[in-house]
Enzyme design. Structure first.
Site, PDB file in Angstrom:
ATOM      1  N   HIS A 196      84.416  60.718  -8.859  1.00  0.00           N
ATOM      2  CA  HIS A 196      85.363  61.833  -8.689  1.00  0.00           C
ATOM      3  C   HIS A 196      84.558  63.078  -8.327  1.00  0.00           C
ATOM      4  O   HIS A 196      83.517  63.331  -8.922  1.00  0.00           O
ATOM      5  CB  HIS A 196      86.102  62.043 -10.013  1.00  0.00           C
ATOM      6  CG  HIS A 196      87.229  63.004  -9.941  1.00  0.00           C
ATOM      7  ND1 HIS A 196      87.050  64.370  -9.884  1.00  0.00           N
ATOM      8  CD2 HIS A 196      88.567  62.804  -9.901  1.00  0.00           C
ATOM      9  CE1 HIS A 196      88.243  64.956  -9.824  1.00  0.00           C
ATOM     10  NE2 HIS A 196      89.182  64.034  -9.839  1.00  0.00           N
ATOM     11  N   CYS A 234      89.594  63.227  -4.138  1.00  0.00           N
ATOM     12  CA  CYS A 234      90.533  64.117  -4.826  1.00  0.00           C
ATOM     13  C   CYS A 234      90.752  65.363  -3.966  1.00  0.00           C
ATOM     14  O   CYS A 234      89.854  66.212  -3.854  1.00  0.00           O
ATOM     15  CB  CYS A 234      89.987  64.494  -6.206  1.00  0.00           C
ATOM     16  SG  CYS A 234      91.068  65.650  -7.073  1.00  0.00           S
ATOM     17  N   HIS A 261      93.305  60.751  -5.161  1.00  0.00           N
ATOM     18  CA  HIS A 261      94.103  61.660  -5.993  1.00  0.00           C
ATOM     19  C   HIS A 261      94.666  62.679  -5.017  1.00  0.00           C
ATOM     20  O   HIS A 261      93.889  63.420  -4.413  1.00  0.00           O
ATOM     21  CB  HIS A 261      93.217  62.439  -6.968  1.00  0.00           C
ATOM     22  CG  HIS A 261      92.700  61.644  -8.120  1.00  0.00           C
ATOM     23  ND1 HIS A 261      91.887  62.199  -9.076  1.00  0.00           N
ATOM     24  CD2 HIS A 261      92.899  60.367  -8.486  1.00  0.00           C
ATOM     25  CE1 HIS A 261      91.600  61.280  -9.998  1.00  0.00           C
ATOM     26  NE2 HIS A 261      92.190  60.153  -9.649  1.00  0.00           N
ATOM     27  N   ASP A 306      98.559  63.609  -7.999  1.00  0.00           N
ATOM     28  CA  ASP A 306      97.722  64.260  -9.010  1.00  0.00           C
ATOM     29  C   ASP A 306      98.515  65.404  -9.615  1.00  0.00           C
ATOM     30  O   ASP A 306      99.714  65.506  -9.391  1.00  0.00           O
ATOM     31  CB  ASP A 306      96.420  64.707  -8.352  1.00  0.00           C
ATOM     32  CG  ASP A 306      95.269  64.822  -9.327  1.00  0.00           C
ATOM     33  OD1 ASP A 306      95.487  64.614 -10.528  1.00  0.00           O
ATOM     34  OD2 ASP A 306      94.154  65.134  -8.889  1.00  0.00           O
ATOM     35  N   HIS A 307      97.850  66.228 -10.377  1.00  0.00           N
ATOM     36  CA  HIS A 307      98.505  67.303 -11.125  1.00  0.00           C
ATOM     37  C   HIS A 307      99.821  67.760 -10.517  1.00  0.00           C
ATOM     38  O   HIS A 307      99.875  68.182  -9.372  1.00  0.00           O
ATOM     39  CB  HIS A 307      97.615  68.540 -11.173  1.00  0.00           C
ATOM     40  CG  HIS A 307      96.275  68.256 -11.746  1.00  0.00           C
ATOM     41  ND1 HIS A 307      95.305  69.202 -11.847  1.00  0.00           N
ATOM     42  CD2 HIS A 307      95.742  67.127 -12.261  1.00  0.00           C
ATOM     43  CE1 HIS A 307      94.229  68.683 -12.396  1.00  0.00           C
ATOM     44  NE2 HIS A 307      94.471  67.415 -12.653  1.00  0.00           N
ATOM     45  N   TYR A 320     100.091  67.033 -16.081  1.00  0.00           N
ATOM     46  CA  TYR A 320     100.454  65.618 -16.252  1.00  0.00           C
ATOM     47  C   TYR A 320     101.841  65.391 -16.841  1.00  0.00           C
ATOM     48  O   TYR A 320     102.052  64.498 -17.649  1.00  0.00           O
ATOM     49  CB  TYR A 320      99.368  64.894 -17.064  1.00  0.00           C
ATOM     50  CG  TYR A 320      98.116  64.709 -16.247  1.00  0.00           C
ATOM     51  CD1 TYR A 320      98.041  63.694 -15.296  1.00  0.00           C
ATOM     52  CD2 TYR A 320      97.042  65.574 -16.359  1.00  0.00           C
ATOM     53  CE1 TYR A 320      96.919  63.544 -14.496  1.00  0.00           C
ATOM     54  CE2 TYR A 320      95.907  65.439 -15.567  1.00  0.00           C
ATOM     55  CZ  TYR A 320      95.861  64.417 -14.643  1.00  0.00           C
ATOM     56  OH  TYR A 320      94.762  64.264 -13.849  1.00  0.00           O
TER      57      TYR A 320
HETATM   58  C1  DNO Z   1      91.778  65.933 -13.876  1.00  0.00           C
HETATM   59  C2  DNO Z   1      91.197  64.661 -13.463  1.00  0.00           C
HETATM   60  C3  DNO Z   1      89.786  64.506 -13.944  1.00  0.00           C
HETATM   61  C4  DNO Z   1      89.293  63.118 -13.685  1.00  0.00           C
HETATM   62  C5  DNO Z   1      87.874  62.875 -14.070  1.00  0.00           C
HETATM   63  C6  DNO Z   1      87.411  61.545 -13.547  1.00  0.00           C
HETATM   64  O1  DNO Z   1      92.943  66.054 -13.941  1.00  0.00           O
HETATM   65  O2  DNO Z   1      91.297  64.473 -12.109  1.00  0.00           O
HETATM   66  O3  DNO Z   1      89.746  64.798 -15.297  1.00  0.00           O
HETATM   67  O4  DNO Z   1      90.064  62.219 -14.424  1.00  0.00           O
HETATM   68  O5  DNO Z   1      87.070  63.868 -13.581  1.00  0.00           O
HETATM   69  O6  DNO Z   1      86.269  61.171 -14.213  1.00  0.00           O
END
Ligand code: DNO
Length: 344
Positions: A196, A234, A261, A306-307, A320
């Protein structure tokens, strides 16, 4: 593409029974959360997660994260023991059908924001980051409600001191050492490791950050050529860096992207941003361009929205909640379908 959703295990307020109702949802991305970093996850805990997913018709093929112990990142003598435990975790996860492990190599802190509930004009709230505010915080006393806290205050202070002697170069060599050591187990099991990016992609509190964009990836793949050494792409983390052109990166590294992501940001100052809804029109990142580049370059991995923002009165874990991530999944499913079918 396989659409997935992050689920924080049995402690998550969002039940699997809801996640399965999101259109096109193939599985969840999860982890064993209450075992100390560096330990071997008890097999019965892994099996328990797997059976809950099975009961809900959801696959459990991606783990996020198997965290990397700080001694590995610091290159301390104890790292070999922690790497051995990591290898054992990979072997155990392979037994239940896991295909991809997401991890990061950020010293001490994972993602960082300065506000977890910034209010938007439409009444929704989202995570945001103001660089100047961050630089004024004392890292040794950092406490943000709802944020991923991995260390006690005392551990935090000790760790920050230990990193004093670790340069970016050293951190990178420690990453290579770790990856070389786990590759044989990945060859054996077929599992892919997907690093990531650092979030945000620049040094924090003087701590080095090394996975920040194209140059980092070129270096990483030159050092560890094994195809199991791959990426979690990401968009939000990389996209906070104005120096990153996301569609170009997605195109260039598509064959090594095993997990994506996908989320949106509204960039403001040079380093400031607020997270927003997933649509391209909702922010500064070309989400359509990223999906197009992935599809056109043969991406066949896992995706997760993602978020999300907190909307409709939900008081979810920052980033989340259920609703906005479900909307994000629906939007992304539409983008993928439209782009995939265009060529048919
Ligand atoms: C945040 C996530 C990160 C991710 C870690 C992977 O929302 O994208 O916390 O899970 O960095 O190791």
């Amino acid at each position: 593409m396989k659409m997935t959703f992050r689920w924080y295990g049995e402690g998550d307020t969002i039940p699997l029974a809801y996640i399965r109702q999101i259109p096109g949802m193939s599985g969840v991305v999860t982890a064993v959360y209450d075992v100390p970093v560096g330990a071997v996850w008890p097999i019965e805990r892994i099996l328990r997660l797997k059976s809950l997913c099975d009961k809900n018709g959801l696959a459990m093929e991606v783990i996020e994260s198997v965290p990397v112990h700080e001694d590995i990142k610091l290159g301390k003598p104890a790292r070999d023991g922690y790497i051995e435990a990591y290898r054992q975790n990979i072997l155990n996860l392979a037994q239940v059908g896991v295909r991809c492990i997401c991890y990061n190599f950020m010293p001490v802190f994972d993602w960082l924001r300065t506000d977890l509930r910034q209010e938007n004009a439409d009444g929704s709230t989202a995570l945001s980051y103001v660089h100047e505010t961050l630089t004024k915080l004392d890292p040794k006393a950092l406490r943000l409600p709802g944020w991923d806290e991995s260390y006690t205050q005392k551990e935090l202070a000790g760790l920050l001191d230990e990193y004093g002697g670790v340069s970016r170069e050293k951190l990178f060599q420690n990453l290579v050492y770790f990856l070389e050591a786990v590759m044989p187990v990945l060859d054996k099991t077929g599992i892919d490791m997907a690093i990531h990016p650092d979030d945000p992609p620049w040094d924090m509190f003087g701590l080095p950050r090394i996975i920040t964009g194209g140059d980092s990836y070129d270096r990483l793949f030159a050092a560890v050529k094994n195809p199991h050494n791959g990426l979690t792409f990401c968009t939000g983390s990389l996209g906070a860096g104005r120096f990153n052109d996301l569609p170009t990166l997605a195109k260039r590294y598509a064959s090594r992207i095993y997990f994506a992501h996908i989320r949106q940001l509204r960039l403001s100052g040079e380093r400031d941003f607020t997270e927003s809804g997933h649509l391209t029109a909702a922010g500064s990142l070309d989400i359509y361009g990223v999906v197009k580049a992935l599809v056109e370059n043969g991406f066949d991995g896992y995706v997760r929205p993602d978020h999300g923002r907190n909307i409709w009165g939900e008081d979810g874990k920052p980033g989340y909640g259920l609703y906005d991530r479900a909307l994000g999944a629906a939007y992304l499913n539409g983008l993928f379908e439209a782009i995939e079918k265009r060529g048919v």
